[in-house]
Design a protein around this motif. Structure first.
Motif, short mmCIF file in Angstrom:
data_model
loop_
_atom_site.label_atom_id
_atom_site.label_comp_id
_atom_site.label_asym_id
_atom_site.label_seq_id
_atom_site.Cartn_x
_atom_site.Cartn_y
_atom_site.Cartn_z
N TYR A 224 0.87 -1.17 0.00
CA TYR A 224 0.00 0.00 0.00
C TYR A 224 0.91 1.22 0.00
CZ TYR A 224 -3.67 3.28 1.36
OH TYR A 224 -4.55 4.32 1.40
N PRO A 225 0.64 2.23 -0.84
CA PRO A 225 1.56 3.37 -0.94
C PRO A 225 1.74 4.10 0.39
CG PRO A 225 -0.04 3.39 -2.73
CD PRO A 225 -0.51 2.36 -1.75
N ILE A 226 2.99 4.36 0.75
CA ILE A 226 3.29 5.14 1.95
C ILE A 226 4.70 5.70 1.83
CG2 ILE A 226 4.04 3.05 3.20
CD1 ILE A 226 3.09 4.40 5.81
N THR A 227 4.86 6.98 2.06
CA THR A 227 6.17 7.61 2.05
C THR A 227 6.95 7.14 3.29
OG1 THR A 227 5.22 9.56 0.99
CG2 THR A 227 7.36 9.85 2.04
N PRO A 228 8.22 6.81 3.14
CA PRO A 228 9.10 6.93 1.98
C PRO A 228 9.32 5.62 1.24
CG PRO A 228 10.40 6.78 3.97
CD PRO A 228 8.97 6.66 4.41
N ALA A 229 8.39 4.66 1.37
CA ALA A 229 8.56 3.34 0.73
C ALA A 229 7.89 3.25 -0.63
CB ALA A 229 8.02 2.25 1.64
N THR A 230 7.10 4.25 -1.00
CA THR A 230 6.32 4.17 -2.23
C THR A 230 7.20 3.98 -3.47
OG1 THR A 230 4.63 5.57 -1.22
CG2 THR A 230 4.53 5.30 -3.60
N GLU A 231 8.41 4.55 -3.44
CA GLU A 231 9.29 4.41 -4.60
C GLU A 231 9.66 2.96 -4.88
OE1 GLU A 231 12.58 6.98 -3.83
OE2 GLU A 231 11.58 8.74 -4.67
N ILE A 232 9.66 2.11 -3.85
CA ILE A 232 9.88 0.68 -4.09
C ILE A 232 8.75 0.14 -4.94
CG2 ILE A 232 10.11 -1.59 -3.01
CD1 ILE A 232 11.20 -0.19 -0.52
N LEU A 233 7.53 0.50 -4.57
CA LEU A 233 6.35 0.08 -5.31
C LEU A 233 6.43 0.54 -6.76
CD1 LEU A 233 3.43 -1.15 -5.23
CD2 LEU A 233 2.64 1.10 -4.50
N TYR A 234 6.82 1.81 -6.98
CA TYR A 234 6.91 2.34 -8.33
C TYR A 234 7.98 1.61 -9.16
CZ TYR A 234 4.08 6.35 -6.81
OH TYR A 234 3.08 7.15 -6.34
N TRP A 235 9.15 1.38 -8.54
CA TRP A 235 10.24 0.74 -9.28
C TRP A 235 9.85 -0.69 -9.66
CZ3 TRP A 235 13.30 -3.40 -9.78
CH2 TRP A 235 14.46 -3.28 -10.57
N VAL A 236 9.29 -1.41 -8.71
CA VAL A 236 8.91 -2.80 -8.98
C VAL A 236 7.78 -2.86 -10.00
CG1 VAL A 236 7.98 -4.91 -7.94
CG2 VAL A 236 9.72 -3.59 -6.73
N LEU A 237 6.84 -1.93 -9.90
CA LEU A 237 5.74 -1.89 -10.87
C LEU A 237 6.26 -1.70 -12.29
CD1 LEU A 237 2.65 -1.83 -11.32
CD2 LEU A 237 2.74 0.66 -10.98
N ALA A 238 7.32 -0.92 -12.46
CA ALA A 238 7.88 -0.66 -13.78
C ALA A 238 8.75 -1.80 -14.29
CB ALA A 238 8.70 0.63 -13.75
N ASN A 239 9.26 -2.65 -13.39
CA ASN A 239 10.27 -3.62 -13.80
C ASN A 239 9.92 -5.09 -13.55
OD1 ASN A 239 12.80 -1.93 -14.64
ND2 ASN A 239 12.03 -0.94 -12.79
N LEU A 240 9.19 -5.38 -12.47
CA LEU A 240 8.93 -6.79 -12.14
C LEU A 240 8.12 -7.53 -13.21
CD1 LEU A 240 9.57 -8.85 -9.91
CD2 LEU A 240 7.38 -8.29 -8.86
N PRO A 241 7.15 -6.89 -13.87
CA PRO A 241 6.40 -7.60 -14.92
C PRO A 241 7.29 -8.11 -16.06
CG PRO A 241 5.18 -5.66 -14.23
CD PRO A 241 6.53 -5.58 -13.57
N LYS A 242 8.47 -7.48 -16.27
CA LYS A 242 9.39 -7.95 -17.31
C LYS A 242 9.93 -9.34 -16.98
CE LYS A 242 10.94 -3.16 -17.91
NZ LYS A 242 12.08 -2.22 -17.72
N PHE A 243 9.86 -9.71 -15.70
CA PHE A 243 10.37 -11.01 -15.25
C PHE A 243 9.23 -11.96 -14.87
CE2 PHE A 243 13.59 -7.82 -14.58
CZ PHE A 243 14.76 -8.44 -14.96
N GLY A 244 8.03 -11.61 -15.30
CA GLY A 244 6.87 -12.46 -15.02
C GLY A 244 6.26 -12.23 -13.66
N GLY A 245 6.61 -11.13 -13.02
CA GLY A 245 6.10 -10.84 -11.68
C GLY A 245 4.85 -9.99 -11.70
N LYS A 246 4.24 -9.85 -10.54
CA LYS A 246 3.02 -9.08 -10.39
C LYS A 246 3.15 -8.12 -9.20
CE LYS A 246 0.66 -11.33 -13.60
NZ LYS A 246 0.21 -10.67 -14.84
N VAL A 247 2.50 -6.99 -9.32
CA VAL A 247 2.41 -6.02 -8.23
C VAL A 247 0.95 -5.89 -7.83
CG1 VAL A 247 2.75 -3.63 -7.52
CG2 VAL A 247 4.45 -4.77 -8.96
N LEU A 248 0.68 -6.04 -6.55
CA LEU A 248 -0.68 -5.95 -6.03
C LEU A 248 -0.76 -4.75 -5.10
CD1 LEU A 248 -1.11 -9.73 -5.06
CD2 LEU A 248 -1.77 -8.64 -7.22
N GLN A 249 -1.52 -3.72 -5.51
CA GLN A 249 -1.75 -2.61 -4.60
C GLN A 249 -2.96 -2.94 -3.77
OE1 GLN A 249 -1.52 1.49 -6.00
NE2 GLN A 249 -3.14 2.07 -4.57
N ALA A 250 -2.72 -3.22 -2.50
CA ALA A 250 -3.79 -3.64 -1.60
C ALA A 250 -4.57 -2.44 -1.08
CB ALA A 250 -3.19 -4.42 -0.44
#
Length: 579
Positions: A224-250
């Protein structure tokens, strides 16, 4: 400038493009071969309020901290001067927007240079482009050839068309030429860096966490987005799907943590990322991971608390929450990366530990490390190894009778082989109630005691190993004074050690693993020391309290506290040690 380093800062109101101005210079300097640390100071507002971006650059050594002093300041408003002039060294330059009459209490000790940043941008038809005018002004004053910026402008805006590229170059030239014409005598050419054969990385701790998790085999991030960890969510959202991964915003942190537990139960390496308030909400789920012995990785990028506290300021006050949070007693591992690039390596470590010991692993970062960037050579990918722990094989299950699989077998190591859903004869119920060896709910005393002992017994092996990697020591053997810290304070303490030099018999312990605690590696240093200076980025001295609990020596503890949202400075540490 005669040293191998220099410092530069730009400041103004949020929404004026302060970060983009800093990012442009940081990227250019990195490509030119400078080692840099880039620090963002900002308020929890979308627009308005003071923000600044500071860069410390070196020609010949890596820098892990943004420095105590400042040689050049670009001010979009008077507040920037008021907030930052105490850092300015003798002879420093202030480039300020000519739209306001600048003043400074430093008098003739610094040079004021009025440049029509806003007017140039207005004349070009784009008010936000004053950041490129400021970059041009800075380029001349630092003695950096404009071609380096032209390359960056083309790389950044080339895909949007030649018109935008030319607009930015024009803005840059306006600032460069104006300062050259009006303040050429104040130019302070920076020391020249040697361009490396291979480009260095320029990354934040949050980006390194995302990359480390991805290469560790993580394929689901639930957050769930929260400063200052939200950038992890953004980075993974942009890159993890390239490796078959998924991002779930709860919908909240509770759901995010339970989603990560469920995915790990299914055999998919998964994690969640948060900050202190979110970690508080995850506590019941952390206990669920512990009693069901389901691996879990939680990243906590600490910020100022309590409650909403200081969302955009740094602190290390979640230590006790990470160590002791959750009802009942839950074995867990708590590790704290000591640098931006160490965030990458400790994420590999975290996933391996979580599956090897089947426990929750909390990775304690903080805003200083998480949201700021530094340049460093390539990451060592040979250190990326995958250890999935003890998993029962299908062949072993085939030899068992139906229902005979003991997921929570009372092994000598405390670690019971796990199965994954879909494995024949490997089915079990992962209860959050106390259970017996096959997973059935129980309340009888002997089995309750046996399962509790089993869960805590499995960290006994790690307690031995952690003394090798869980703490770093530098300094003389038997130092009279020991400086102790964890996480991002490593950089300032290390620089303080350099400044203290041989004048004081000082050693430095930086803790990387906080639970289980590396007692055998820490105790000898504290036994020999006369004074233990604990650099504690919180009000109550949580690290000092942990040292007293695990090692003792209460009478030696000398705690240096800081809890105003700003990082420790090197001078604060040096002054405290000299006392």
């Amino acid at each position: 400038m005669t040293t191998n380093e220099f410092t530069w800062k730009v400041g103004g109101a949020q929404g004026e493009g302060i970060d983009s101005t800093g990012e442009i210079l940081a990227t250019v300097l990195t490509r030119m071969g400078y080692y840099i640390f880039a620090y963002r100071h900002f308020m929890s507002l979308v627009k308005g309020g003071h923000t600044n971006y500071k860069i410390r650059a070196s020609t010949d050594r890596e820098v892990k901290y943004h420095g105590d002093t400042l040689e050049m300041l670009v001010a979009f408003d008077q507040t920037t001067i008021d907030e930052n002039e105490d850092e300015l060294v003798e002879g420093a330059v202030i480039i300020h927007d000519a739209k306001f009459q600048a003043s400074t209490k430093r008098g003739g000790a610094v040079h004021l240079c009025a440049v029509p940043l806003s007017q140039f941008a207005k004349d070009l038809g784009n008010s936000i482009i004053k950041n490129m005018v400021a970059a041009g002004a800075s380029s001349y004053m630092l003695g950096i050839d404009p071609s380096n910026f032209y390359e960056q402008i083309e790389a950044q805006f080339g895909k949007k068309g030649a018109e935008l590229v030319n607009l930015n170059k024009n803005a840059f030239d306006q600032g460069y030429n104006y300062v050259k014409e009006h303040y050429g005598n104040l130019q302070k050419p920076v020391p020249v860096a040697s361009k490396p054969e291979k480009a260095r990385l320029l990354m934040s701790g949050n980006e390194c966490i995302g990359l480390g998790a991805t290469l560790a085999g993580c394929r689901i991030l639930a957050a769930y987005p929260i400063t200052p960890a939200t950038e992890i969510l953004y980075w993974v959202l942009a890159n993890l799907p390239k490796f078959g991964g998924k991002v779930l915003q709860a919908e909240d942190e509770i759901a995010a943590c339970i989603m990560a537990i469920g995915a790990n139960f299914a055999g998919v390496r998964s994690m969640t990322s948060t900050s202190g308030p979110g970690l508080s909400l995850m506590m019941e789920a952390l206990g669920m991971s512990g009693i069901s012995e389901t691996p879990l990785v939680i990243v906590d990028v600490q910020r100022g608390g309590p409650s909403t506290g200081l969302p955009t300021k740094t602190e290390q006050s979640d230590l006790y929450e990470a160590l002791y949070g959750s009802h009942g007693e839950t074995p867990r591992i708590v590790i704290a990366p000591t640098s931006i690039e160490d965030c990458f390596y400790q994420m590999i470590n975290a996933f391996n530990l979580a599956e090897r010991y089947q426990v929750p692993v909390i990775v304690l970062s903080d805003l200083l490390m998480g949201m700021n960037k530094r340049s460093f050579p390539d990451l060592d990918l040979s250190r990326v190894t995958i250890d999935r722990g003890e998993v029962v094989t299908q062949a072993q299950l085939d030899e068992m009778e139906k229902g005979a699989f003991k997921r929570y077998a009372l092994t000598e190591s405390g670690i019971s082989p796990r199965s994954f859903p879909g494995m024949k004869n490997g089915r079990y119920c992962a209860l959050t109630n106390e259970h017996e060896e096959t997973g059935l709910e129980i309340e009888d005393v002997p089995m309750r005691e046996a399962q509790m002992k089993k869960r805590f017994r499995k960290l006994s092996t790690l307690e031995r190993d952690v003394n090798e990697w869980g703490v770093d020591y530098s300094g003389p053997d038997g130092a009279e004074t020991i400086l102790v810290g964890f996480g991002s304070t490593e950089a300032q303490i290390a620089e303080a050690m350099e400044q203290l030099g041989g004048a004081t018999n000082v050693g430095h312990l930086q803790l990387r693993c906080l639970m289980p605690f590396p007692k055998d590696a820490v105790r000898p240093h504290l036994e020999k020391a006369q004074r233990v200076v604990v650099v504690d980025n919180n009000y109550t001295g949580q690290l000092a309290g942990l040292l007293c609990k695990e090692i003792g020596f209460h009478d030696k503890m000398d705690v240096l506290h800081k809890y105003n949202g700003n990082p420790f400075t090197v001078s604060e540490i040096v002054s405290h040690v000299k006392g």
